[in-house]
Design a protein around this motif. Structure first.
Motif, short mmCIF file in Angstrom:
data_model
loop_
_atom_site.label_atom_id
_atom_site.label_comp_id
_atom_site.label_asym_id
_atom_site.label_seq_id
_atom_site.Cartn_x
_atom_site.Cartn_y
_atom_site.Cartn_z
N UNK A 39 1.03 -0.78 -0.22
CA UNK A 39 0.42 0.32 0.25
C UNK A 39 1.41 0.97 0.49
N UNK A 40 1.89 1.52 -0.81
CA UNK A 40 2.32 2.88 -1.39
C UNK A 40 2.73 2.96 -2.75
N UNK A 57 -4.44 3.21 -6.22
CA UNK A 57 -5.26 2.27 -5.80
C UNK A 57 -4.32 1.15 -5.25
N UNK A 58 -4.29 0.22 -4.55
CA UNK A 58 -4.00 -0.89 -4.92
C UNK A 58 -5.00 -1.90 -6.51
N UNK A 62 -3.24 -3.71 -9.42
CA UNK A 62 -3.30 -5.26 -9.39
C UNK A 62 -3.94 -4.33 -11.22
N UNK A 63 -4.89 -4.24 -11.64
CA UNK A 63 -4.98 -4.57 -13.05
C UNK A 63 -4.13 -3.74 -14.05
N UNK A 64 -3.40 -3.11 -13.49
CA UNK A 64 -1.71 -2.97 -14.44
C UNK A 64 -1.26 -3.65 -14.45
N UNK A 65 -0.53 -4.49 -13.44
CA UNK A 65 -0.12 -5.71 -13.13
C UNK A 65 -0.81 -6.73 -14.18
N UNK A 81 -1.18 -10.14 -3.54
CA UNK A 81 -2.24 -10.32 -2.09
C UNK A 81 -1.86 -8.49 -1.73
N UNK A 82 -2.20 -8.22 -0.83
CA UNK A 82 -1.83 -6.87 -0.16
C UNK A 82 -0.84 -6.49 1.06
#
Length: 145
Positions: A39-40, A57-58, A62-65, A81-82
Motif C-alpha cells: 500500500x505505497x 490504489x491497490x 493490480x489491474x496494471x500488473x 496479496x496486499x
C-alpha cells in the motif's frame, strides 16, 4: 500442475514468466503470476506499476500488473496479496509462498536482481520462497535465453 511466477514486472521477473510459459506449453500446464502489492504509491511508481497521471490504489496497481502479465501471455492468470507500506521482505516472501501453495504450485519461477548468487545469498524474496519444500524452484538469473 501449476507453474507460479513471482512477478514484480522487473526484467528478470518478465524473463521468469516467459520461461514458465515455455515450460507450460511443453507440459500442458497452467501459469499463475503472483505478487505482493504494498500500500505505497511511491513504490508503485518507482516500479512502473502506475503511470504518472494515475491515482494510487491497490486495485489500480493490480489491474496494471494484470495487463503487464497478459501482454506477455494472455493465458496467464494474475493473483496478488496486499502488504503494508513498510512490510519487510520476509512478509512479502511469506505472501508469495502462500499464493504458491494456494495455487498448488509444482514449480515456482523466481527472477530477481540478486538471483545470480547462490540461493543462500539471495537478499530478495528468492531465498525465503526457495526454502519452501512444497514445490520445486526455477531461478532465472539472466534476461536473455
Amino acid at each position: 500442475m501449476t507453474y507460479v511466477v513471482a512477478f514484480d514486472d522487473s526484467p528478470l521477473s518478465q524473463a521468469a514468466l516467459g520461461r514458465a510459459v515455455a515450460f507450460a506449453k511443453a507440459t500442458d500446464e497452467s501459469v499463475v503470476a503472483v505478487a505482493a502489492i504494498p500500500r505505497d504509491a511511491e513504490t508503485a511508481r518507482e516500479r512502473g506499476w502506475l503511470s504518472g497521471d494515475e491515482t494510487f490504489s491497490v486495485e489500480q496497481v493490480a489491474r496494471n500488473l494484470t495487463d503487464h502479465v497478459t501482454d506477455i501471455n494472455p493465458d496467464v492468470e494474475f493473483d496478488y496479496r496486499v502488504v503494508d507500506k513498510y512490510a519487510p521482505r520476509g512478509r512479502v516472501s511469506r505472501e508469495v509462498r502462500e499464493l504458491a501453495v494456494e495455487h498448488d504450485a509444482t514449480v515456482v519461477f523466481i527472477g530477481s536482481d540478486n538471483a545470480g548468487r547462490m540461493v543462500g545469498g539471495i537478499t530478495s524474496i528468492g531465498q525465503n520462497v526457495s526454502a519452501d519444500d512444497r514445490y520445486d524452484v526455477h531461478i532465472v538469473r539472466h534476461v536473455g535465453d
